[in-house]
Scaffold this active site. Structure first.
Site, short mmCIF file in Angstrom:
data_model
loop_
_atom_site.label_atom_id
_atom_site.label_comp_id
_atom_site.label_asym_id
_atom_site.label_seq_id
_atom_site.Cartn_x
_atom_site.Cartn_y
_atom_site.Cartn_z
N HIS A 257 19.67 6.07 48.04
CA HIS A 257 19.78 7.34 48.74
C HIS A 257 18.62 8.26 48.35
CE1 HIS A 257 21.79 11.43 49.16
NE2 HIS A 257 21.90 10.92 50.37
N GLU B 3 17.00 4.72 51.92
CA GLU B 3 17.48 5.72 52.87
C GLU B 3 16.58 6.93 52.81
OE1 GLU B 3 19.78 9.47 53.85
OE2 GLU B 3 18.79 8.84 51.99
N ASP C 9 15.71 10.94 54.94
CA ASP C 9 15.91 11.94 55.99
C ASP C 9 14.55 12.28 56.57
OD1 ASP C 9 18.81 12.66 55.28
OD2 ASP C 9 17.76 13.03 53.39
N HIS D 247 14.78 16.44 53.28
CA HIS D 247 16.17 16.65 53.69
C HIS D 247 16.40 18.04 54.28
CE1 HIS D 247 20.37 17.92 53.12
NE2 HIS D 247 20.68 16.66 53.33
N GLU E 222 17.61 8.80 58.66
CA GLU E 222 18.49 9.83 59.21
C GLU E 222 17.67 10.94 59.84
OE1 GLU E 222 21.62 13.33 57.89
OE2 GLU E 222 21.25 11.68 56.49
#
Length: 265
Positions: A7, A34, A36, A49, A107
Site C-alpha cells: 500500500h 498500490e 494513488d 494521495h 487508484e
C-alpha cells in the site's frame, strides 16, 4: 492464501509513494504494488494521495495547480531526502523492469479539478506501455480502482480488458450481498467492514467477484482476510504480512509506524 499488495509501497518503513518505498516493497517480495494518482497542471499522472502535497513533502500546494518541474526540487522523502514527485510512468517502468511478476493497483482520486481526465490519461499511459489491451483479465499486470463508481465505469468503457476494483468504506443497498455494478470486477472493502461481516467475501465470490481488502496491518486482520478468502490484502508492511501468512507464530507485529500520519483510502 491472499496476495500481498504494498500500500503506497512499503510505507511502514519508507515515505509513501516514493521510489524507495516501492523499491523496498519489491525487495520484500510484495506480489503487487498500490498507488494513488492525480493529474498535474501540465497533464502528468503523479503518485500522490492527497489533494495537496503539504502532508507528504517539504512543499505546499494543490497537485492540480503544480507542474512536475515545479515539484522536482521538493523533498518527498521526509526523513530521507528524496527529491521530486514520482510519476506513474516511472512506477510502471519499475514494475515492468522487476525480475518478479508484479501487479500494480492504480487508484484514481476523486473529486478532482479535471474530472474524468485522470481516467483518460491512465488509459493513454497504459496504451503507451502496451498494457491497455491484455489478452485476458488474468494476464493484466495492472488493475484500476476508485471509490468513485463513475470513474470505474468510465475506465472500463475505455479499457474493458483491464480489471477494475470498486473501493468502498460502507455497505449500501445490495452491496452487502456482494452485488457490484457490472463495470466493477473486484470488490474493495475497508477491512473494518470485514470485521463486521466476514461472510461478505464468500457472497461476492459466489457472484464471481474476488475481494481486495484495505488496509491490513494487524495480525488479527491478516488472519481474518486469509480465513475469509480475500484474494488481495493491501498492507503498509509487505514483508511482515508475508511472514505472518507463511507462519503466524514466526512473525511479530507491533504498531505500524508511518513516515507521516496516514490518510484513509
Amino acid at each position: 492464501m491472499p496476495e500481498v499488495v504494498a500500500h503506497r509501497g512499503a510505507s511502514a518503513h519508507r515515505a509513501e509513494h516514493t521510489r524507495s518505498a516501492y523499491e523496498l516493497a519489491l525487495e520484500q517480495g510484495a506480489d503487487a504494488l498500490e498507488c494513488d494518482v492525480r493529474v498535474t497542471r501540465d497533464g502528468h499522472l503523479v503518485c500522490v494521495h492527497d489533494r495537496r502535497i503539504d502532508r507528504t513533502s517539504s512543499g505546499r500546494g494543490v497537485v492540480s495547480a503544480l507542474t512536475v518541474a515545479a515539484m522536482a526540487e521538493i523533498d518527498f522523502g521526509r526523513s530521507a531526502t528524496e527529491l521530486g514527485v514520482l510519476t506513474l510512468d516511472e512506477l510502471l517502468g519499475m514494475v515492468r523492469a522487476s525480475p518478479r511478476q508484479t501487479k500494480l493497483f492504480v487508484e484514481t482520486k476523486h473529486p478532482v479539478r479535471y474530472g474524468g481526465l485522470v481516467e483518460h490519461k491512465l488509459v493513454a499511459l497504459l496504451a503507451r506501455h502496451g498494457l491497455a489491451t491484455p489478452e485476458t483479465q488474468a494476464d493484466s499486470p495492472v488493475l484500476m480502482m476508485s471509490f468513485a463508481s463513475a470513474a470505474v465505469r468510465r475506465f472500463k468503457a475505455a479499457a474493458p480488458a483491464v480489471p477494475t476494483v470498486q473501493l468502498f468504506s460502507r455497505f449500501t443497498g445490495a452491496r452487502r450481498g456482494g452485488v457490484l455494478p457490472p463495470w466493477a470486477d473486484l470488490a474493495g472493502p475497508d477491512v473494518r467492514l470485514l470485521r463486521e461481516d466476514p461472510g461478505f467475501v464468500k457472497r461476492a465470490a459466489a457472484l464471481g467477484r474476488d475481494t481486495y481488502c484495505w488496509t491490513v496491518d494487524a495480525a488479527a486482520d491478516i488472519d481474518l482476510c486469509r480465513d475469509a478468502g480475500v484474494r488481495y490484502v493491501a498492507t503498509n508492511a509487505p514483508r511482515a504480512t508475508r511472514l505472518h501468512l507463511a507462519d503466524p507464530d514466526a512473525a511479530r507485529f507491533g504498531s505500524v509506524t508511518q513516515q507521516s500520519p496516514p490518510a484513509i483510502g
